[in-house]
Design a protein around this motif. Structure first.
Motif, PDB file in Angstrom:
ATOM      1  N   ILE A  21      27.442  35.507  66.532  1.00  0.00           N
ATOM      2  CA  ILE A  21      28.813  35.057  66.307  1.00  0.00           C
ATOM      3  C   ILE A  21      29.223  34.226  67.512  1.00  0.00           C
ATOM      4  O   ILE A  21      29.047  34.649  68.654  1.00  0.00           O
ATOM      5  CB  ILE A  21      29.785  36.239  66.125  1.00  0.00           C
ATOM      6  N   CYS A  22      29.751  33.031  67.254  1.00  0.00           N
ATOM      7  CA  CYS A  22      30.313  32.155  68.288  1.00  0.00           C
ATOM      8  C   CYS A  22      31.783  31.974  67.948  1.00  0.00           C
ATOM      9  O   CYS A  22      32.101  31.305  66.969  1.00  0.00           O
ATOM     10  CB  CYS A  22      29.611  30.799  68.304  1.00  0.00           C
ATOM     11  N   SER A  23      32.665  32.569  68.746  1.00  0.00           N
ATOM     12  CA  SER A  23      34.073  32.564  68.381  1.00  0.00           C
ATOM     13  C   SER A  23      34.987  32.387  69.587  1.00  0.00           C
ATOM     14  O   SER A  23      34.642  32.773  70.695  1.00  0.00           O
ATOM     15  CB  SER A  23      34.420  33.889  67.699  1.00  0.00           C
ATOM     16  N   SER A  24      36.156  31.838  69.319  1.00  0.00           N
ATOM     17  CA  SER A  24      37.182  31.755  70.361  1.00  0.00           C
ATOM     18  C   SER A  24      37.930  33.073  70.480  1.00  0.00           C
ATOM     19  O   SER A  24      38.699  33.275  71.419  1.00  0.00           O
ATOM     20  CB  SER A  24      38.153  30.616  70.058  1.00  0.00           C
ATOM     21  N   LYS A  25      37.715  33.979  69.535  1.00  0.00           N
ATOM     22  CA  LYS A  25      38.333  35.310  69.612  1.00  0.00           C
ATOM     23  C   LYS A  25      37.598  36.083  70.712  1.00  0.00           C
ATOM     24  O   LYS A  25      36.451  36.470  70.531  1.00  0.00           O
ATOM     25  CB  LYS A  25      38.242  36.027  68.271  1.00  0.00           C
ATOM     26  N   ASN A  26      38.280  36.277  71.843  1.00  0.00           N
ATOM     27  CA  ASN A  26      37.586  36.778  73.020  1.00  0.00           C
ATOM     28  C   ASN A  26      38.064  38.136  73.533  1.00  0.00           C
ATOM     29  O   ASN A  26      37.786  38.508  74.662  1.00  0.00           O
ATOM     30  CB  ASN A  26      37.669  35.743  74.140  1.00  0.00           C
ATOM     31  N   GLN A  27      38.766  38.877  72.709  1.00  0.00           N
ATOM     32  CA  GLN A  27      39.210  40.209  73.122  1.00  0.00           C
ATOM     33  C   GLN A  27      38.059  41.217  72.945  1.00  0.00           C
ATOM     34  O   GLN A  27      37.218  41.049  72.051  1.00  0.00           O
ATOM     35  CB  GLN A  27      40.409  40.649  72.281  1.00  0.00           C
ATOM     36  N   PRO A  28      38.017  42.243  73.780  1.00  0.00           N
ATOM     37  CA  PRO A  28      36.945  43.241  73.646  1.00  0.00           C
ATOM     38  C   PRO A  28      36.834  43.819  72.234  1.00  0.00           C
ATOM     39  O   PRO A  28      35.730  44.036  71.745  1.00  0.00           O
ATOM     40  CB  PRO A  28      37.342  44.326  74.659  1.00  0.00           C
TER      41      PRO A  28
END
Length: 120
Positions: A80-87
């Motif tokens: 997965i490559c995402s800008s969603k970067n929360q743990p």
């Protein structure tokens, strides 16, 4: 080298990933949404799949679940490559079947290293 299915609806991001992979000798199959991605995953049986989380129709998380439920695609590693970067995003992605979770922006080296860890 590996055949990689890339599911990404943003043309600029898709081309960036495509260039990183092709420059490293990999073959790329492009898909712009999960439906097309699932069809190409079944028909081409790639060595790995790279997907964004935010894609048309269903989320990348749901796409991972569908891939893992299908006998033809269940063993294909997923990045997965995402800008969603929360743990919690990373944890959720891994629970849905992703093998690696990269956050955007990522480097060519990070992407290629992740791929190598899964297909070589």
């Amino acid at each position: 080298m590996a055949t990689v299915l890339v599911v990404e609806d943003a043309p600029s991001q898709l081309e960036l990933i495509n260039s990183f992979l092709r420059d490293s000798g990999h073959m790329v199959i492009k898909a712009y949404d999960a439906k097309d991605g699932m069809s190409k995953a079944i028909n081409h049986q790639p060595d790995a799949i790279i997907t964004d989380v935010v894609i048309p129709e269903i989320s990348g998380f749901e796409f991972c679940r569908q891939l893992k439920k299908n006998p033809v695609t269940q063993k294909v590693p997923i990045i997965i490559c995402s800008s969603k970067n929360q743990p919690i995003d990373r944890i959720w992605g891994m629970r849905q079947g992703a093998n690696v979770y990269l956050t955007k922006p990522f480097t060519k080296q990070q992407l290629i290293s992740a791929l190598k860890s899964l297909v070589e």
